[in-house]
Design an enzyme around this catalytic site. Structure first.
Site, mmCIF file in Angstrom:
data_model
loop_
_atom_site.group_PDB
_atom_site.id
_atom_site.type_symbol
_atom_site.label_atom_id
_atom_site.label_comp_id
_atom_site.label_asym_id
_atom_site.label_seq_id
_atom_site.Cartn_x
_atom_site.Cartn_y
_atom_site.Cartn_z
ATOM 1 N N ASP A 103 51.504 45.320 20.056
ATOM 2 C CA ASP A 103 50.633 44.222 19.628
ATOM 3 C C ASP A 103 51.328 43.347 18.582
ATOM 4 O O ASP A 103 50.760 42.355 18.126
ATOM 5 C CB ASP A 103 49.259 44.727 19.164
ATOM 6 N N SER A 104 52.599 43.684 18.247
ATOM 7 C CA SER A 104 53.437 42.751 17.486
ATOM 8 C C SER A 104 53.560 41.442 18.251
ATOM 9 O O SER A 104 53.929 40.410 17.682
ATOM 10 C CB SER A 104 54.832 43.352 17.237
ATOM 11 N N LYS A 130 49.534 53.416 23.393
ATOM 12 C CA LYS A 130 49.730 53.790 21.987
ATOM 13 C C LYS A 130 48.533 53.319 21.179
ATOM 14 O O LYS A 130 47.978 52.247 21.459
ATOM 15 C CB LYS A 130 51.023 53.148 21.440
ATOM 16 N N GLU A 140 46.965 53.395 16.866
ATOM 17 C CA GLU A 140 47.309 53.637 15.460
ATOM 18 C C GLU A 140 46.284 54.569 14.819
ATOM 19 O O GLU A 140 45.082 54.324 14.927
ATOM 20 C CB GLU A 140 47.337 52.303 14.701
ATOM 21 N N GLU A 171 55.992 54.581 11.138
ATOM 22 C CA GLU A 171 56.345 53.231 10.690
ATOM 23 C C GLU A 171 56.453 53.168 9.163
ATOM 24 O O GLU A 171 55.516 53.499 8.435
ATOM 25 C CB GLU A 171 55.310 52.207 11.203
HETATM 26 O O1 KIV Z 1 53.464 46.518 17.950
HETATM 27 C C1 KIV Z 1 54.600 46.987 17.836
HETATM 28 O O2 KIV Z 1 55.616 46.349 18.158
HETATM 29 C C2 KIV Z 1 54.728 48.334 17.300
HETATM 30 C C3 KIV Z 1 56.094 48.786 16.902
HETATM 31 C C4 KIV Z 1 56.510 48.096 15.677
HETATM 32 C C5 KIV Z 1 56.158 50.262 16.754
HETATM 33 O O3 KIV Z 1 53.769 49.012 17.148
#
Ligand code: KIV
Length: 251
Positions: free
Chosen positions: A40-41, A107, A109, A176
């Site tokens: 989600d980056s 994934k 968090e 992280e």
């Molecule tokens: O969203 C993302 O790119 C991430 C990575 C930084 C691990 O969660």
């Protein structure tokens, strides 16, 4: 997923990078990367939001579909965006949507606070990568991107988080911006691989945002990244050449 545990036991480092579109995913896949994350980056480095909290599940689905078209070999993981896994039911249903869009794993968090969601997703047969330490989806509450696990209390809490996500069925865990000593303790304490970002060299693998690695988001580069190339500069250079050539040519 057992392969990742086996690789940890053999001390073979796991490599992971982000991709949000077809060409990048295909290039990374062809380069031999182990894991491609539709992170989600995306919200910051592609969509221009100030952080990841505004990313919607529809945006994640759209970019997961694009990246999936480019991946033949690597494991494709997609992020559950903020607010899409508050309950066990939502977590499982939304994880299924990402899988239907082409991801092979998802994934989310959170550590001990999210074991119910992790267990439910894993029980639904969906491989789950956990993410502990600095949690970008909580950056507003946290007041910035701060190192985690520095003091003994925080280190112990992170260790508990790591043990909890492993027990709940995660196949790996992202650490992280975790203090390097704590990242090493966690890596030694659990059977699933730790994938570090800004967490020192003792993790079982490393992940980076591809835009940081290739210098494609020059307005902000995390302290722990040294870009290998400066693609933003190349784009500016090519654009200037095109502009000069076009303006200089006779109609
Ligand atoms: O969203 C993302 O790119 C991430 C990575 C930084 C691990 O969660």
């Amino acid at each position: 997923m057992d392969d990742f545990r086996a690789r940890k036991r053999r001390r073979e480092r796991i490599t992971a990078l982000t991709a949000y579109d077809y060409p990048t995913a295909r290039l990374l896949d062809e380069s031999g990367i182990d894991i491609i994350l539709v992170g989600d980056s995306l919200g910051m480095v592609v969509l221009g939001y100030s952080d990841t909290t505004e990313v919607t599940l529809d945006e994640m689905l759209h970019h997961t579909r694009a990246a999936a078209r480019g991946v033949k070999r690597a494991l494709l993981v997609a992020d559950l965006s903020a607010g899409t896994y508050e309950t066990v039911e939502a977590a499982t249903a939304n994880a299924r949507r990402l899988i239907d869009a082409g991801a092979q794993a998802v994934k989310l968090e959170g550590g001990a606070s999210h074991t119910a969601q992790i267990a439910a997703i894993a029980a639904a047969g969906i491989p789950l990568m956990a993410h502990i330490g600095m949690l970008p989806q909580s950056v507003r509450e946290e007041g910035g991107y701060k190192v985690k696990g520095r003091g003994s209390v925080e280190a112990e809490r992170l260790l508990q988080d790591a043990r909890s996500v492993e027990a709940a069925g995660a196949f790996s865990v992202v650490l992280e911006i975790v203090a390097a000593d704590t990242a090493r303790r966690i890596t030694d304490a659990i059977g699933i691989p730790t994938i570090g970002i800004g967490s020192g060299e003792h993790c079982d693998g490393q992940i980076l945002v591809t835009h940081d690695l290739i210098g494609l988001y020059p307005w902000f580069t995390p302290k722990f990244v040294s870009p290998e190339v400066h693609v933003a500069e190349e784009i500016r250079r090519a654009a200037r050449i095109f502009i000069d050539r076009t303006r200089g040519s006779v109609c």
